[in-house]
Every structure is written in C-alpha cells, then in structure tokens.
Motif scaffolding. Structure first.
Motif, PDB file in Angstrom:
ATOM      1  N   PRO A  50     -45.550 -11.614  -6.936  1.00 45.71           N
ATOM      2  CA  PRO A  50     -45.892 -11.029  -5.604  1.00 45.71           C
ATOM      3  C   PRO A  50     -46.721 -11.694  -4.510  1.00 45.71           C
ATOM      4  N   GLY A  51     -46.412 -11.676  -3.425  1.00 44.81           N
ATOM      5  CA  GLY A  51     -47.349 -12.411  -2.277  1.00 44.81           C
ATOM      6  C   GLY A  51     -47.095 -11.795  -0.795  1.00 44.81           C
ATOM      7  N   THR A  52     -47.639 -12.161   0.066  1.00 46.45           N
ATOM      8  CA  THR A  52     -47.766 -11.694   1.443  1.00 46.45           C
ATOM      9  C   THR A  52     -47.004 -12.800   2.242  1.00 46.45           C
ATOM     10  N   VAL A  53     -46.061 -12.168   3.120  1.00 45.67           N
ATOM     11  CA  VAL A  53     -45.429 -12.770   4.123  1.00 45.67           C
ATOM     12  C   VAL A  53     -45.573 -12.479   5.449  1.00 45.67           C
ATOM     13  N   ALA A  54     -45.250 -13.072   6.704  1.00 43.86           N
ATOM     14  CA  ALA A  54     -44.963 -12.539   7.880  1.00 43.86           C
ATOM     15  C   ALA A  54     -43.723 -12.713   8.367  1.00 43.86           C
ATOM     16  N   VAL A  55     -43.348 -11.900   9.364  1.00 44.97           N
ATOM     17  CA  VAL A  55     -41.978 -12.053  10.086  1.00 44.97           C
ATOM     18  C   VAL A  55     -41.887 -13.714  10.706  1.00 44.97           C
ATOM     19  N   GLY A  56     -40.905 -14.410  10.170  1.00 43.90           N
ATOM     20  CA  GLY A  56     -40.738 -15.513  10.819  1.00 43.90           C
ATOM     21  C   GLY A  56     -41.376 -16.652   9.985  1.00 43.90           C
ATOM     22  N   ASP A  57     -41.965 -16.238   8.791  1.00 43.27           N
ATOM     23  CA  ASP A  57     -42.339 -17.045   7.722  1.00 43.27           C
ATOM     24  C   ASP A  57     -41.211 -17.946   7.268  1.00 43.27           C
ATOM     25  N   SER A  58     -41.344 -19.360   7.220  1.00 41.31           N
ATOM     26  CA  SER A  58     -40.237 -20.308   6.587  1.00 41.31           C
ATOM     27  C   SER A  58     -40.914 -21.193   5.306  1.00 41.31           C
ATOM     28  N   LEU A  59     -40.375 -20.620   4.171  1.00 44.30           N
ATOM     29  CA  LEU A  59     -41.188 -20.999   3.171  1.00 44.30           C
ATOM     30  C   LEU A  59     -40.186 -22.010   2.091  1.00 44.30           C
ATOM     31  N   ASP A  60     -41.024 -23.102   2.131  1.00 43.46           N
ATOM     32  CA  ASP A  60     -40.156 -24.066   1.062  1.00 43.46           C
ATOM     33  C   ASP A  60     -41.238 -24.769  -0.068  1.00 43.46           C
ATOM     34  N   PHE A  61     -40.485 -24.921  -1.370  1.00 40.08           N
ATOM     35  CA  PHE A  61     -41.178 -25.222  -2.214  1.00 40.08           C
ATOM     36  C   PHE A  61     -41.770 -26.876  -2.254  1.00 40.08           C
ATOM     37  N   PHE A  62     -41.099 -27.396  -1.477  1.00 40.59           N
ATOM     38  CA  PHE A  62     -41.231 -29.108  -1.051  1.00 40.59           C
ATOM     39  C   PHE A  62     -42.863 -29.156  -0.587  1.00 40.59           C
ATOM     40  N   LYS A  63     -43.778 -29.825  -1.136  1.00 37.64           N
ATOM     41  CA  LYS A  63     -45.020 -29.991  -0.814  1.00 37.64           C
ATOM     42  C   LYS A  63     -45.873 -28.756  -1.517  1.00 37.64           C
ATOM     43  N   GLY A  64     -45.204 -27.759  -1.985  1.00 44.09           N
ATOM     44  CA  GLY A  64     -45.850 -26.832  -2.513  1.00 44.09           C
ATOM     45  C   GLY A  64     -46.066 -27.122  -3.975  1.00 44.09           C
ATOM     46  N   SER A  65     -46.440 -26.151  -4.979  1.00 43.43           N
ATOM     47  CA  SER A  65     -46.524 -26.246  -6.334  1.00 43.43           C
ATOM     48  C   SER A  65     -46.451 -24.942  -7.127  1.00 43.43           C
ATOM     49  N   LEU A  66     -46.240 -24.985  -8.566  1.00 45.67           N
ATOM     50  CA  LEU A  66     -46.295 -23.766  -9.376  1.00 45.67           C
ATOM     51  C   LEU A  66     -47.103 -24.263 -10.492  1.00 45.67           C
ATOM     52  N   LYS A  67     -48.078 -23.715 -10.323  1.00 43.23           N
ATOM     53  CA  LYS A  67     -49.511 -23.847 -11.574  1.00 43.23           C
ATOM     54  C   LYS A  67     -49.196 -22.750 -12.501  1.00 43.23           C
ATOM     55  N   MET A  68     -48.964 -23.099 -13.881  1.00 43.88           N
ATOM     56  CA  MET A  68     -48.802 -21.997 -14.762  1.00 43.88           C
ATOM     57  C   MET A  68     -50.074 -22.473 -15.648  1.00 43.88           C
ATOM     58  N   VAL A  69     -50.734 -21.434 -16.038  1.00 45.03           N
ATOM     59  CA  VAL A  69     -51.724 -21.583 -17.137  1.00 45.03           C
ATOM     60  C   VAL A  69     -51.400 -21.133 -18.491  1.00 45.03           C
ATOM     61  N   ILE A  70     -51.425 -21.555 -19.553  1.00 44.44           N
ATOM     62  CA  ILE A  70     -50.763 -21.073 -20.802  1.00 44.44           C
ATOM     63  C   ILE A  70     -51.771 -21.646 -21.858  1.00 44.44           C
ATOM     64  N   PHE A  71     -52.427 -20.692 -22.471  1.00 40.45           N
ATOM     65  CA  PHE A  71     -53.259 -20.771 -23.680  1.00 40.45           C
ATOM     66  C   PHE A  71     -54.339 -21.666 -22.941  1.00 40.45           C
ATOM     67  N   GLY A  72     -54.632 -21.325 -21.808  1.00 40.56           N
ATOM     68  CA  GLY A  72     -55.917 -22.144 -21.108  1.00 40.56           C
ATOM     69  C   GLY A  72     -55.524 -23.615 -20.600  1.00 40.56           C
ATOM     70  N   ILE A  73     -54.173 -23.843 -20.922  1.00 42.86           N
ATOM     71  CA  ILE A  73     -53.737 -25.286 -20.362  1.00 42.86           C
ATOM     72  C   ILE A  73     -52.944 -25.132 -19.113  1.00 42.86           C
ATOM     73  N   SER A  74     -53.418 -25.910 -17.989  1.00 38.98           N
ATOM     74  CA  SER A  74     -52.712 -25.875 -16.767  1.00 38.98           C
ATOM     75  C   SER A  74     -51.641 -26.803 -16.977  1.00 38.98           C
ATOM     76  N   VAL A  75     -50.268 -26.342 -16.409  1.00 39.45           N
ATOM     77  CA  VAL A  75     -49.195 -27.185 -16.158  1.00 39.45           C
ATOM     78  C   VAL A  75     -48.696 -27.060 -14.604  1.00 39.45           C
ATOM     79  N   THR A  76     -48.563 -27.999 -14.135  1.00 42.77           N
ATOM     80  CA  THR A  76     -48.417 -28.048 -12.514  1.00 42.77           C
ATOM     81  C   THR A  76     -46.971 -28.473 -12.488  1.00 42.77           C
ATOM     82  N   CYS A  77     -45.939 -27.796 -11.509  1.00 47.38           N
ATOM     83  CA  CYS A  77     -44.734 -28.311 -11.195  1.00 47.38           C
ATOM     84  C   CYS A  77     -44.850 -28.634  -9.834  1.00 47.38           C
ATOM     85  N   THR A  78     -44.379 -29.610  -9.367  1.00 54.55           N
ATOM     86  CA  THR A  78     -44.255 -30.098  -8.035  1.00 54.55           C
ATOM     87  C   THR A  78     -42.618 -30.496  -7.860  1.00 54.55           C
TER      88      THR A  78
END
Length: 158
Positions: free
Chosen positions: A117-145
């Motif tokens: 879940p997250g907050t958006v506003a009308v007109g938001d234009s969202l892209d994963f490019f230059k964003g990231s996904l950070k996953m923490v598993i067993f205390g270890i961070s894995v970042t996807c770009t």
C-alpha cells in the motif's frame, strides 16, 4: 388536469433523484494497470518483472512486483519480506509503497512482493526507473533498481 401535471412532474423529479442517488460513483483508476521492468537485484539476480498497480481510492493504491527472473536463494515463509518500493513521480515527490506481504517462496523460487500500500494523488505519474525496491530478508537488505523506464509507460492515477 393541473393536479395530474404537477403530480407527474413531482414523480419524475423523485425518480431522477433516486436514480442519481443509486448510480455508481466514478471510481479511481490507474492506467496502465500493469507494466514490465528489467531489474537488477544483486544476490537475487535480475531480469524481467511485472508491476501491477491497483488504485484503491483517489489517495491510495497498491503495487505488486512479481518476477520469475528474480529468485530467492533461501526458502521464505509468507509475509517475511519487508519491502519498500519507491516510485519516481514526474509530477511531484516520489511515492513509497511498503509492507510485509509476500507468499511463501521455496529456495530458488520466484519473488513476489505485495500488494504494497501507498499514498497517491490524482495526476501522479509513477515509474520504477530511478526508483528502487528494497527488500529486507533475515536482516539482509537486497535492493533492486532498473536502468530503463517501465513499459508501456508510467502508472498515471486519476
């Protein structure tokens, strides 16, 4: 005759008001509802992934990431990945989707996180490019770009 005309007019007004009251309200929508990215995720590998967006209301949405190319080296129980997905927003501040939602994943299995879940506003234009996904598993961070924009294009919220 005047009474009959007045009664018919009042009846028509009541029917019109009732129809409007029970008419479905315009719902929030996101376009497109899914997009493809190519992600690099360190130990988890990388490759093609699908983002699926659902607009819940004019101010909230969820995004799910799933990929057969991004895999986990260890078996993971359901709801054990703490995920933070940051999407760039061409119309303002970046948007963050976060949570601990994932199915059970066997060792070597495909990664799915969300719906986050997250907050958006009308007109938001969202892209994963230059964003990231950070996953923490067993205390270890894995970042996807990603090194390229998502296709067919950014998620636009209305």
């Amino acid at each position: 005759m005047k009474r009959l005309t007045t009664g018919a007019a009042v009846t028509a007004a009541v029917i019109a008001a009732t129809t409007l009251a029970f008419a479905p309200s315009a719902s929030a929508a996101v376009t497109p509802s899914s997009a493809t990215i190519t992600a690099a995720c360190g130990l988890f590998g990388g490759g093609s992934a699908t983002l699926t967006a659902t607009q819940v209301s004019s101010t909230s949405a969820t995004i799910t990431l799933s990929s057969t190319a991004i895999t986990t080296p260890l078996a993971l129980s359901a709801n054990s990945i703490s995920s933070t997905l940051t999407m760039t927003n061409s119309t303002g501040a970046n948007r963050v989707f976060s949570g601990t939602v994932n199915p059970a994943i066997p060792a070597g299995g495909a990664v799915t996180v969300g719906p986050l879940p997250g907050t958006v506003a009308v007109g938001d234009s969202l892209d994963f490019f230059k964003g990231s996904l950070k996953m923490v598993i067993f205390g270890i961070s894995v970042t996807c770009t990603s090194s390229a924009a998502q296709t067919p294009g950014p998620f636009v919220f209305s």
